[in-house]
Design a protein around this motif. Structure first.
Motif, mmCIF file in Angstrom:
data_model
loop_
_atom_site.group_PDB
_atom_site.id
_atom_site.type_symbol
_atom_site.label_atom_id
_atom_site.label_comp_id
_atom_site.label_asym_id
_atom_site.label_seq_id
_atom_site.Cartn_x
_atom_site.Cartn_y
_atom_site.Cartn_z
ATOM 1 N N ILE A 5 0.847 -1.191 0.000
ATOM 2 C CA ILE A 5 0.000 0.000 0.000
ATOM 3 C C ILE A 5 0.879 1.235 0.000
ATOM 4 O O ILE A 5 1.755 1.378 0.853
ATOM 5 C CB ILE A 5 -0.924 0.046 1.238
ATOM 6 C CG1 ILE A 5 -1.746 -1.233 1.379
ATOM 7 C CG2 ILE A 5 -1.856 1.250 1.164
ATOM 8 C CD1 ILE A 5 -2.603 -1.276 2.644
ATOM 9 N N GLY A 8 -0.174 4.410 2.868
ATOM 10 C CA GLY A 8 -0.715 3.470 3.852
ATOM 11 C C GLY A 8 -0.750 3.983 5.273
ATOM 12 O O GLY A 8 -1.305 3.307 6.150
ATOM 13 N N THR A 9 -0.159 5.158 5.529
ATOM 14 C CA THR A 9 -0.196 5.721 6.887
ATOM 15 C C THR A 9 -1.265 6.801 7.019
ATOM 16 O O THR A 9 -1.412 7.386 8.081
ATOM 17 C CB THR A 9 1.174 6.307 7.267
ATOM 18 O OG1 THR A 9 1.527 7.333 6.326
ATOM 19 C CG2 THR A 9 2.240 5.229 7.252
ATOM 20 N N GLY A 13 -5.578 4.548 4.147
ATOM 21 C CA GLY A 13 -4.574 3.495 4.178
ATOM 22 C C GLY A 13 -4.522 2.760 5.503
ATOM 23 O O GLY A 13 -4.348 1.531 5.535
ATOM 24 N N THR A 14 -4.676 3.488 6.596
ATOM 25 C CA THR A 14 -4.660 2.856 7.920
ATOM 26 C C THR A 14 -5.831 1.898 8.089
ATOM 27 O O THR A 14 -5.683 0.789 8.620
ATOM 28 C CB THR A 14 -4.698 3.927 9.019
ATOM 29 O OG1 THR A 14 -3.543 4.767 8.893
ATOM 30 C CG2 THR A 14 -4.711 3.307 10.397
ATOM 31 N N LYS A 17 -5.128 -1.190 5.956
ATOM 32 C CA LYS A 17 -4.111 -2.027 6.606
ATOM 33 C C LYS A 17 -4.746 -2.881 7.690
ATOM 34 O O LYS A 17 -4.496 -4.089 7.770
ATOM 35 C CB LYS A 17 -3.020 -1.138 7.204
ATOM 36 C CG LYS A 17 -1.953 -1.872 7.994
ATOM 37 C CD LYS A 17 -1.100 -0.910 8.799
ATOM 38 C CE LYS A 17 -1.895 -0.277 9.941
ATOM 39 N NZ LYS A 17 -1.070 0.611 10.800
ATOM 40 N N GLU A 18 -5.571 -2.266 8.544
ATOM 41 C CA GLU A 18 -6.198 -3.007 9.636
ATOM 42 C C GLU A 18 -7.108 -4.112 9.109
ATOM 43 O O GLU A 18 -7.144 -5.216 9.656
ATOM 44 C CB GLU A 18 -6.963 -2.042 10.539
ATOM 45 C CG GLU A 18 -6.038 -1.098 11.319
ATOM 46 C CD GLU A 18 -6.792 -0.084 12.152
ATOM 47 O OE1 GLU A 18 -8.049 -0.083 12.104
ATOM 48 O OE2 GLU A 18 -6.133 0.719 12.844
ATOM 49 N N VAL A 21 -4.902 -6.981 7.757
ATOM 50 C CA VAL A 21 -4.268 -7.700 8.867
ATOM 51 C C VAL A 21 -5.281 -8.624 9.540
ATOM 52 O O VAL A 21 -4.973 -9.775 9.863
ATOM 53 C CB VAL A 21 -3.658 -6.705 9.874
ATOM 54 C CG1 VAL A 21 -3.288 -7.417 11.183
ATOM 55 C CG2 VAL A 21 -2.421 -6.046 9.279
ATOM 56 N N VAL A 27 1.045 -7.205 4.915
ATOM 57 C CA VAL A 27 0.917 -5.862 4.349
ATOM 58 C C VAL A 27 2.277 -5.179 4.348
ATOM 59 O O VAL A 27 3.014 -5.210 5.339
ATOM 60 C CB VAL A 27 -0.094 -5.017 5.164
ATOM 61 C CG1 VAL A 27 -0.220 -3.615 4.578
ATOM 62 C CG2 VAL A 27 -1.459 -5.709 5.197
ATOM 63 N N ILE A 29 3.831 -1.456 3.717
ATOM 64 C CA ILE A 29 3.523 -0.035 3.569
ATOM 65 C C ILE A 29 4.711 0.653 2.908
ATOM 66 O O ILE A 29 5.808 0.699 3.480
ATOM 67 C CB ILE A 29 3.231 0.625 4.933
ATOM 68 C CG1 ILE A 29 2.136 -0.138 5.689
ATOM 69 C CG2 ILE A 29 2.874 2.091 4.745
ATOM 70 C CD1 ILE A 29 0.782 -0.115 5.021
ATOM 71 N N VAL A 43 2.901 -6.510 9.321
ATOM 72 C CA VAL A 43 3.044 -5.208 8.654
ATOM 73 C C VAL A 43 4.516 -4.816 8.596
ATOM 74 O O VAL A 43 5.192 -4.761 9.623
ATOM 75 C CB VAL A 43 2.248 -4.112 9.386
ATOM 76 C CG1 VAL A 43 2.403 -2.765 8.659
ATOM 77 C CG2 VAL A 43 0.769 -4.487 9.490
ATOM 78 N N TYR A 45 7.201 -1.866 6.963
ATOM 79 C CA TYR A 45 7.330 -0.543 6.348
ATOM 80 C C TYR A 45 8.574 -0.543 5.466
ATOM 81 O O TYR A 45 9.680 -0.849 5.916
ATOM 82 C CB TYR A 45 7.413 0.541 7.427
ATOM 83 C CG TYR A 45 6.112 0.662 8.199
ATOM 84 C CD1 TYR A 45 5.134 1.554 7.794
ATOM 85 C CD2 TYR A 45 5.857 -0.155 9.301
ATOM 86 C CE1 TYR A 45 3.924 1.641 8.471
ATOM 87 C CE2 TYR A 45 4.654 -0.078 9.982
ATOM 88 C CZ TYR A 45 3.694 0.826 9.565
ATOM 89 O OH TYR A 45 2.498 0.910 10.231
#
Length: 301
Positions: A5, A8-9, A13-14, A17-18, A21, A27, A29, A43, A45
């Protein structure tokens, strides 16, 4: 699945991501500042869009990439410099995704690229679906058309490519907190004529549609990311006032908004009636097809 993604932050995106997951996916980021974040079991990064980063060396074979990166439309007055920055942020991130795809030993199956209903231009009388192929001719339409054109290069590389044309995303972040401020101050009301359309979508359905686009291999090209029941501004505001138990009574004149915001006032005074025809025809079930339950789920938690 293994899903990368960009953006993703951020707000959307958050949430994505959740969701991924929770479903047991891995995932990745893609971010310019990977050291700001801590990896978890699912996750990771990964540095991206700087010369010192080589994400293709850190990533596994990906099933999907979701590209959400792009400068916010409503974080400042639209000077000519700002307009250029809005466009360039979207083009640069999309080109970064294309460069990554070229560098990866194995290509992902699908790219889901963020887009916007601004593609259709402005109208108080027309209804737009994915079958509308003629873009508008204003600034936002031009940005979206160029954005999607760049993303379409992924399809030329044999990757299934989906452009999710998001409407106004309703959630605890994003546009909604700004919308409710006048109502909390007891000065809420229609904006301009109030006749402009607001094609909205609940954040849960944003997540749901992106997930649906990844899993449904028959979907490609434009996909309208809006609820099935758009509202005119006057009706949206009336519903918002009812949910907040606040009056909807003091209109904000168009000339005042234009004086305060300049060209950015188009976000408030103009709109389009967009229907998610492809999503409905493909069998997607909306969590929040109607506005009142959507707003209540966010504001009455």
């Amino acid at each position: 699945m293994k899903i990368a993604i960009t953006g993703g932050t951020g707000f959307v995106g958050t949430q994505l991501k959740e969701k991924f997951v929770q479903e047991g996916h891995d995932v990745y980021i893609l971010t310019r500042s990977p050291k700001k974040y801590n990896d978890t079991e699912q996750v990771t990064y990964v540095g991206w869009l700087k010369e010192e980063f080589h994400p293709e060396q850190e990533l596994p074979a990906l099933d999907a990439i979701v590209n959400l990166a792009g400068e916010s439309l409503n974080s400042g007055r639209w000077t000519e410099e700002r307009k250029q920055s809005i466009l360039e942020s979207r083009i640069k991130s999309t080109e970064g995704v294309l460069d990554l795809v070229d560098a990866l030993p194995e290509k992902p199956e699908v790219l889901v690229n963020a887009s916007a209903v601004g593609y259709y231009g402005q109208s108080k009388t027309k209804t737009f679906t994915e079958e509308t192929t003629e873009p508008g001719n204003d600034f936002l339409a031009n940005v979206v058309e160029e954005w999607e054109t760049r993303a379409s290069q992924a399809a030329e590389k044999g990757i299934r490519t989906v452009y999710v044309r998001f409407g106004i995303i309703l959630g605890e972040e994003g546009a909604l907190p700004k919308m409710i401020l006048p109502y909390k101050m007891m000065i809420g009301g229609k904006l301009g004529s109030g006749e402009q359309w607001m094609s909205w979508i609940h954040i849960d359905d944003v997540v749901g549609l992106v997930h649906f686009a990844i899993e449904n291999k028959d979907i490609h090209g434009p996909l309208n990311g809006t609820a099935p029941n758009p509202k005119r501004n006057k009706d949206f505001g009336q519903t918002l006032g009812e949910v907040l138990n606040r009056p909807h009574w003091i209109p904000a004149p168009a000339f005042a908004l234009k004086a305060a915001l300049g060209d950015m006032s188009t976000l408030l005074l103009d709109g389009q009636c967009v229907i998610p025809k492809k999503a409905m025809a493909s069998g997607y079930t909306f969590h929040y097809p109607e506005l009142q339950p959507a707003l209540s789920s966010i504001l009455n938690n």
